[in-house]
Write an enzyme that holds these catalytic residues in place. Structure first.
Site, PDB file in Angstrom:
ATOM      1  N   ASP A 172       0.886  -1.261   0.047  1.00 44.23           N
ATOM      2  CA  ASP A 172       0.012  -0.016   0.164  1.00 44.23           C
ATOM      3  C   ASP A 172       0.912   1.294   0.078  1.00 44.23           C
ATOM      4  O   ASP A 172       2.005   1.539   0.651  1.00 44.23           O
ATOM      5  CB  ASP A 172      -0.846  -0.106   1.339  1.00 44.23           C
ATOM      6  N   GLU A 215      -5.144   2.489  -3.411  1.00 41.55           N
ATOM      7  CA  GLU A 215      -3.822   2.576  -3.462  1.00 41.55           C
ATOM      8  C   GLU A 215      -3.063   1.200  -3.008  1.00 41.55           C
ATOM      9  O   GLU A 215      -1.972   1.339  -2.769  1.00 41.55           O
ATOM     10  CB  GLU A 215      -3.080   3.767  -2.770  1.00 41.55           C
TER      11      GLU A 215
END
Length: 294
Positions: A172, A215
């Site tokens: 991430d 993300e």
């Protein structure tokens, strides 16, 4: 945002618009953004794309100018022309003034991405594209969450059946909200796409890279044990840390936090496997970010 520093590409010049009927066998398909999968047939001589309610194709986003760009259909050729937009019009990630469209081109207007389709069997091409959208993320052009889940479930079954190793990496982007807030969502989209391209070049063909959501990304590693998965995870972490993310003449420093999980006898299903990797990912974030936990 000004055009200073942009390298625009003028690909072709066009002749005066013909009075003849426009070619019917061409369309735009939304592959990223609102109205995903919507098709716009390019049958008219001129089509305006913009934020204005009077635009032929309206994209209601701040990053889109009122009259952003236009499509000119003349003598069997279809040209895209920027109309002095604030944030520019992109074809295949290249900023353009005017461009002769070719089958398969990607058009980015604001945060919306279209795919241009043309040819003798446009309906078949359209349905193939819709099918592709069920497995591929329109922005990053890597696998999407649905494909990831189906593949991971299948790989778990195969690994358990043949007693083979299977590992999973979840990573991430650190402080990605700050990237969007500081540089804008167009920069954020660029970062996600470029990151996916870079990572994809450094994994095996049999590995599965997917955008899990927002993300967050995942890599399925068939027949990879925990030690080698940890090594790859740190390779990915270092790769992203040293990659130059540069958008509109601005360098954007980035790091990722990474969680690793390896299939064990106590793993029941893909949900539990993902949770294990995700828990390690969040431990990496809690431990200071830009690190691997597994």
């Amino acid at each position: 945002m000004s055009d200073t520093g942009r390298n625009k590409t003028v690909v072709t010049a066009i002749s005066k618009i013909s009075d003849r009927p426009a070619a019917k066998e061409a369309c735009l398909v939304v592959i990223y953004g609102l109205d995903l999968g919507r098709k716009f047939n390019l049958t008219r001589a001129q089509i305006i794309i913009g934020r204005s309610s009077k635009a032929d194709i309206q994209i209601d986003q701040e990053a889109v100018s009122r009259n952003h760009c236009k499509i000119i259909n003349s003598n069997g050729s279809i040209v895209l022309r920027d109309m002095g937009s604030t944030n520019g019009t992109y074809i295949n990630d290249e900023l353009i003034d005017e461009y002769l469209l070719r089958d398969g081109d990607f058009i980015k207007v604001g945060r919306c991405i279209f795919k241009f389709l043309s040819g003798s069997n446009i309906e078949n091409a359209y349905h193939e594209e819709i099918y592709r959208l069920t497995t591929v993320d329109g922005l990053t052009q890597i696998y999407n969450k649905r494909y990831f889940q189906e593949t991971l479930e299948r790989e778990i079954g195969r690994a358990q059946r043949y007693r083979r190793d299977l590992s999973l990496i979840m990573f991430d982007l650190d402080r990605f909200k700050l990237v969007n807030d500081t540089y804008g969502h167009l920069a954020g989209d660029y970062v996600l796409k470029h990151l996916a391209t870079v990572v994809k070049q450094h994994i095996r063909r049999e590995d599965v890279l997917a955008r899990y959501g927002g993300e967050e990304f995942a890599i399925i590693l068939p027949e990879i044990d925990h030690h080698n998965a940890m090594q790859l995870a740190d390779k990915v972490r270092r790769l992203i840390e040293r990659t130059g993310f540069r958008f509109e003449d601005t360098d954007i420093p980035l790091t990722v936090s990474v969680g690793v999980a390896t299939l064990g006898s106590d793993t029941v299903d893909w949900v539990g496997f993902v949770k294990l990797a995700d828990d390690n990912l969040y431990a990496a974030k809690a431990g200071g970010r830009n690190q691997v936990v597994g």
